[in-house]
Every structure is written in C-alpha cells, then in structure tokens.
Design a protein around this motif. Structure first.
Motif, short mmCIF file in Angstrom:
data_model
loop_
_atom_site.label_atom_id
_atom_site.label_comp_id
_atom_site.label_asym_id
_atom_site.label_seq_id
_atom_site.Cartn_x
_atom_site.Cartn_y
_atom_site.Cartn_z
N PHE A 30 0.42 -1.72 -0.16
CA PHE A 30 0.50 -0.19 -0.70
C PHE A 30 1.09 1.38 0.13
N ARG A 31 0.88 2.31 -0.77
CA ARG A 31 1.46 3.03 -1.33
C ARG A 31 1.93 4.51 0.15
N THR A 32 0.30 4.51 0.17
CA THR A 32 -0.19 5.56 1.77
C THR A 32 -0.94 4.79 2.44
N LYS A 33 -1.43 5.08 3.22
CA LYS A 33 -2.29 4.82 4.89
C LYS A 33 -3.65 5.05 3.95
N GLU A 34 -4.05 5.83 2.83
CA GLU A 34 -5.36 5.92 2.01
C GLU A 34 -5.25 4.63 1.47
N ASP A 35 -4.53 4.51 0.96
CA ASP A 35 -4.54 3.16 -0.41
C ASP A 35 -5.13 1.42 0.79
N LEU A 36 -4.19 1.78 2.12
CA LEU A 36 -4.87 0.77 2.68
C LEU A 36 -5.83 1.13 3.09
N ILE A 37 -7.03 2.36 3.21
CA ILE A 37 -8.19 2.57 3.89
C ILE A 37 -8.57 2.44 2.99
N LEU A 38 -9.08 2.85 1.14
CA LEU A 38 -9.79 2.13 1.31
C LEU A 38 -9.71 0.41 0.31
N ALA A 39 -8.80 0.14 0.45
CA ALA A 39 -9.30 -1.78 1.17
C ALA A 39 -9.36 -2.56 1.86
N VAL A 40 -9.34 -1.09 3.13
CA VAL A 40 -10.30 -1.75 4.09
C VAL A 40 -12.32 -1.21 4.56
N LEU A 41 -12.05 -0.21 3.76
CA LEU A 41 -13.56 -0.04 2.93
C LEU A 41 -13.63 -0.82 1.90
N HIS A 87 -12.81 13.29 -2.98
CA HIS A 87 -11.81 12.43 -2.10
C HIS A 87 -12.42 11.08 -2.17
N PRO A 88 -11.14 10.48 -2.87
CA PRO A 88 -11.03 8.71 -3.05
C PRO A 88 -12.34 8.01 -1.65
N ILE A 89 -11.69 7.81 -0.42
CA ILE A 89 -12.29 7.40 0.95
C ILE A 89 -13.64 7.78 0.81
N HIS A 90 -14.38 9.40 0.78
CA HIS A 90 -15.61 9.69 0.62
C HIS A 90 -16.78 8.85 -0.48
N ALA A 91 -16.16 8.81 -1.57
CA ALA A 91 -16.74 8.38 -2.61
C ALA A 91 -16.73 7.33 -2.29
N GLN A 92 -15.68 6.38 -2.33
CA GLN A 92 -16.19 4.56 -1.63
C GLN A 92 -17.61 4.97 -0.72
N SER A 133 -19.21 0.01 16.93
CA SER A 133 -19.07 1.94 17.00
C SER A 133 -19.42 1.89 15.87
N SER A 134 -20.81 2.18 15.44
CA SER A 134 -21.62 3.04 13.90
C SER A 134 -20.56 2.38 12.85
N CYS A 135 -21.58 3.17 12.08
CA CYS A 135 -20.77 2.88 10.69
C CYS A 135 -19.64 3.43 10.48
N MET A 136 -18.86 2.20 9.56
CA MET A 136 -17.53 2.51 9.38
C MET A 136 -17.50 3.95 7.77
N PHE A 137 -18.39 3.62 7.37
CA PHE A 137 -18.82 4.73 5.83
C PHE A 137 -19.48 5.97 6.16
N ILE A 138 -20.17 5.69 7.44
CA ILE A 138 -20.30 7.22 7.49
C ILE A 138 -18.89 8.51 8.98
N LYS A 139 -19.09 7.68 9.33
CA LYS A 139 -17.82 7.44 9.62
C LYS A 139 -16.06 8.09 8.83
N ALA A 140 -15.93 7.13 7.56
CA ALA A 140 -15.11 7.79 6.90
C ALA A 140 -15.53 8.91 5.76
#
Length: 186
Positions: free
Chosen positions: A45-56, A114-119, A98-105
């Motif tokens: 994962f080049r960035t932490k955000e790439d890892l977050i996208l994989a998690v989502l 932002h790609p994380i918001h879009a995901q 602990s709530s919704c991961m997508f609402i949190k993201a």
C-alpha cells in the motif's frame, strides 16, 4: 507481501480503524497492533489512504453480504425490507458495535471528490440499489421513494444507536418503516 499477509493486514486494520478511527490511527500503531512492519505495509500500500480504501472495500463486501443474507432469510420481499431493522438490532447489540464505518469515513474525509468519501458513498449507493429492487418486488407504488425512506431510517437508527440516547433505535425504526410500508402488499 504474500496475498495471505496482505489480507491479514487489511482484516486487522479494519478492526483497528473501526475501533479508533482513520485519522487517529497512524501507521506506527497499525504496525504495532498487526505485527506487520511499516516497510512491509508500504510495499503493498503506497499510502495509508490506499490501505483505508482496501479496508472499506472489505467492509462493504462483508456488511452487504451479511445484511442481505439476513434479509433474505425473512422470505417474502415485504418481510425482507422489515428484516433489515431486525438485523440492525442484532448488530447494535453485538460486542464492539461502533457505528457505521462508512459514515465515519465520509465524516473524516468530507470532500465528496476524495476517494475515501467516494468509496463510502458507493457503499450507500449499492445498499440503495438492492433495497429499491426489493421494494419493487414487494409491489411498492414508489420503490425508489420507499428505498430512500427506509435507508434514511436505517442511517438514523445507526447514528442513534452509536450515540446511545435511545433504548432500541432499530425497533423504533422498524415501527416507522411499517407505517411507511402501509401501501405495500403483504
């Protein structure tokens, strides 16, 4: 990184991000809690955000599979729509809710571009499509309108459960859903 190790990293990161949040969790903490070095993480994962996208993506797949399987067990389409709230009640009562991961993201990454918001928005869009199809199969006069209403109740119940100021927000949402569905055949 071996595919198995990559999958393990994504699964473990999902647990940590869900519990702690995205911005609050640094790569050092992920390395310490997963036992996978930062060097190894950054190889895949080049960035932490790439890892977050994989998690989502993983959370989206797991959550939708669980929710829709749980809804399908109810049988007829109208019952499936109401079963969504029964499933939410089970989720809210589960240890570690602990709530919704997508609402949190989407909250932590508020720019819609932002790609994380879009995901996160894509997850909600996929839920809408499925609920709309079920509403149509149930004979709802306005399947899209019913789907929007039911999903608004779902999201409100999630936030209410997270905040914790009501005893049973899933049951409350289900009762309101029954009223919304008064014109849907049984």
């Amino acid at each position: 990184m071996r595919p198995q190790k990559r999958d393990e990293l994504v699964r473990e990161s999902l647990k940590i991000f869900y519990r702690e949040g995205f911005h609050a969790t640094g790569m050092d903490r992920l390395a310490a809690e997963t036992g996978i070095s930062k060097t190894t993480m950054f190889r895949h994962f080049r960035t932490k955000e790439d890892l977050i996208l994989a998690v989502l993506r993983l959370r989206d797949e797991e959550f939708r599979n669980w929710l829709f399987r749980r809804m399908e067990q109810a049988g007829r389409p109208r019952a499936q729509l109401l079963a969504m709230f029964d499933a939410l009640g089970e989720w809210f009562a589960s240890p570690g809710f602990s709530s919704c991961m997508f609402i949190k993201a989407a909250s932590e990454y508020p720019s819609r571009s932002h790609p994380i918001h879009a995901q996160s928005a894509e997850h909600k869009r996929l839920l809408f499509q499925r609920v709309e199809r079920i509403a149509k199969a149930a004979g709802a006069p306005d399947p899209a309108g019913l789907a929007r209403g039911l999903l608004l109740l779902k999201e409100g119940a999630i936030v209410t459960a997270h905040i914790g100021h009501e005893k049973d927000p899933a049951a409350d949402a289900r009762r309101i859903a029954e009223r919304l569905m008064a014109d849907v055949p049984a």
